[in-house]
Design a protein around this motif. Sequence first.
Motif, PDB file in Angstrom:
ATOM      1  N   ALA A   1       1.201  -1.181   0.037  1.00 25.57           N
ATOM      2  CA  ALA A   1      -0.182   0.075  -0.529  1.00 25.57           C
ATOM      3  C   ALA A   1       0.706   1.285  -0.096  1.00 25.57           C
ATOM      4  O   ALA A   1       0.321   2.700  -0.428  1.00 25.57           O
ATOM      5  N   LEU A   2       1.684   0.816   0.648  1.00 26.97           N
ATOM      6  CA  LEU A   2       2.674   2.148   0.660  1.00 26.97           C
ATOM      7  C   LEU A   2       3.901   2.837  -0.758  1.00 26.97           C
ATOM      8  O   LEU A   2       3.614   3.445  -0.864  1.00 26.97           O
ATOM      9  N   VAL A   3       4.066   1.508  -0.790  1.00 21.98           N
ATOM     10  CA  VAL A   3       4.845   1.974  -2.576  1.00 21.98           C
ATOM     11  C   VAL A   3       3.661   2.162  -3.350  1.00 21.98           C
ATOM     12  O   VAL A   3       3.926   2.939  -4.176  1.00 21.98           O
ATOM     13  N   TYR A   4       2.342   1.502  -3.141  1.00 24.91           N
ATOM     14  CA  TYR A   4       1.628   1.737  -4.417  1.00 24.91           C
ATOM     15  C   TYR A   4       0.640   3.446  -3.842  1.00 24.91           C
ATOM     16  O   TYR A   4       0.401   4.421  -5.201  1.00 24.91           O
ATOM     17  N   ALA A   5       1.103   4.177  -3.451  1.00 21.10           N
ATOM     18  CA  ALA A   5       0.267   5.082  -2.555  1.00 21.10           C
ATOM     19  C   ALA A   5       1.607   6.748  -3.773  1.00 21.10           C
ATOM     20  O   ALA A   5       1.247   7.398  -3.690  1.00 21.10           O
ATOM     21  N   PHE A   6       2.770   6.148  -3.688  1.00 24.67           N
ATOM     22  CA  PHE A   6       4.247   6.916  -3.451  1.00 24.67           C
ATOM     23  C   PHE A   6       3.654   6.740  -5.282  1.00 24.67           C
ATOM     24  O   PHE A   6       3.772   7.874  -5.893  1.00 24.67           O
ATOM     25  N   LEU A   7       3.252   5.621  -5.295  1.00 20.82           N
ATOM     26  CA  LEU A   7       3.665   5.852  -7.020  1.00 20.82           C
ATOM     27  C   LEU A   7       2.498   6.861  -7.658  1.00 20.82           C
ATOM     28  O   LEU A   7       2.165   6.920  -9.117  1.00 20.82           O
ATOM     29  N   ARG A   8       1.025   6.156  -6.511  1.00 22.29           N
ATOM     30  CA  ARG A   8      -0.264   6.806  -7.299  1.00 22.29           C
ATOM     31  C   ARG A   8      -0.129   7.947  -7.545  1.00 22.29           C
ATOM     32  O   ARG A   8      -0.770   8.847  -7.800  1.00 22.29           O
ATOM     33  N   ALA A   9       0.871   8.772  -6.500  1.00 18.36           N
ATOM     34  CA  ALA A   9       0.598   9.890  -6.219  1.00 18.36           C
ATOM     35  C   ALA A   9       1.551  10.681  -7.290  1.00 18.36           C
ATOM     36  O   ALA A   9       1.394  11.607  -7.343  1.00 18.36           O
TER      37      ALA A   9
ATOM     38  N   TRP B   1      -0.760  14.400  -5.408  1.00 11.42           N
ATOM     39  CA  TRP B   1      -1.334  14.102  -3.844  1.00 11.42           C
ATOM     40  C   TRP B   1      -1.819  14.319  -3.413  1.00 11.42           C
ATOM     41  O   TRP B   1      -2.392  13.321  -1.733  1.00 11.42           O
ATOM     42  N   THR B   2      -2.958  14.979  -3.810  1.00 11.48           N
ATOM     43  CA  THR B   2      -4.450  14.940  -3.179  1.00 11.48           C
ATOM     44  C   THR B   2      -5.250  14.285  -3.454  1.00 11.48           C
ATOM     45  O   THR B   2      -6.366  13.846  -3.287  1.00 11.48           O
TER      46      THR B   2
END
Length: 512
Positions: free
Chosen positions: A240-248, A253-254
């Motif tokens: 989830a953390l890695v996906y969050a960065f790639l999604r950002a 970021w919002t």
Amino acid sequence: MGPTALGIAPGRNLVPTSSLTLSTAPSPELPARRRDRRGIALAIVLCAQLMIVLDLTVVNIALPSIARGLHFSAPSLAWVLNAYSLTFGGLLLLGGRAGDILGRRRTFMTGIAVFTAASLAGGLATSAAWLLAARALQGVGGAIASPAVLATIVSGFPEGRERTRALGVFTAVMMGGASLGLVLGGMITEWASWRWVLFVNVPIGIAVLVAAPRFLPESARQPGRFDIVGALTSTAGMSALVYAFLRAAASGWTDRLTLAAFTAAVALLAAFVVNETRSPQPITPLRLFADRSRSASYVARLLLVAGMFGMFFFLTQYVQEILRFSPLRAGVAFVPLTGALFAVSRLAPRLIARFGPKTPMVAGLLPVVAGMTWLTQITPGTSYVQGILGPMLLLGAGMGITFVPLTMASLAGVRPEDSGAASSMVNVTQQVGGALGLAILVTVFGTVSKNAARHPVPGAGPVARAHEILTHAMASSFTTAAVFDVCALLVITLAIRMQMARPATVTATDGS
């Protein structure tokens, strides 16, 4: 081969000022046949480890070909690497526990079988989802098999010169294999196709499976149970953390999914820590982190690998997209890094014996920081000789010196019952560091690219402008990687306490 030939002065012992104990007490002479079998066993597990490590980077050179063949988007292409790294890093501790409970040889062979089958499936992939699933399954197999490698070293080689030598070979395989993967990836992609970077694992895996029952001893089973909750929460949290960065990087970021992924990551990782404190048999014994030097070595390794894997990811694209190197030439471009790493890593035991382990760690990190800082000056006009070769030599030499004593700090003084978990943690920090670091650097790259695209330069053609944006974003990513390396240097300097011990303070352990 005597201690002098290994570059280690006889009668000297390395210990940290805390609880780390690295003994150089003379080990009993082993019968020649036992020594030979032990050497063959080490060769088998290191061959498997090399295959597993190669797959972290061997696909790098093939990424442009994979993107064209299976229609990957630019942000999703990083998942070809991360699908492997995350399952590998997230399940390594469970793999180490499985070896303790079920027997290391049995678990090792199961992991190699899964890895080999997944490699075959990945080479046959006809869609992006198929390939990502196969890469994730490769990571599962690697996580099951890999802990047996360090466990073999810990249990088979007593602390001191024999283990230092074995760890030197292990480090060369781990770090050199990552860069060697780029060379092999280029050769295979150029002469065959990207599919063969996966198919090549099949005959190697079969050979390991044939040799393992004959030469690998089976370890005694330990009573216990699996910490499934710990394994699931740690793997899901890091994913989830890695996906969050790639999604950002792709959506900002919002973005709702970005925020939701970060929230899920925090909740899952918090649940993991709580579970480990309450579980009677945790997948990660928190007592491993009670030693200050050992904890610092984990953090330093995570930071170093975070920068290194990002460097591989972006430089392989730079030499192909900007310098227009063929896949083969791009792979060969990384030979100096591999050569420097292998050559210098052989000097590490000599430096450790003379100066203790901490001084080589610090000395090795200085060229790493210098090399990564040099890469921040990259532009569309930077040539290979002018701005790539020098940093590669510095990075290879620095990593070759640093990682042997860093691995010693991670494993020394560990209780026999924790040897599997401690060995796994070395690989966990490396794989999680690679996945998380790559995600962060891709996020920096995507953010800088978007900002640069909003400010067009008058008179610049579309190709020149695209190259300018690309290299500017890469330079920003290299700056972030350099910050990681500086932080690793500070961690080692301030937190690791290791010094030369007097010859009288000798303890003999075999780690078995």
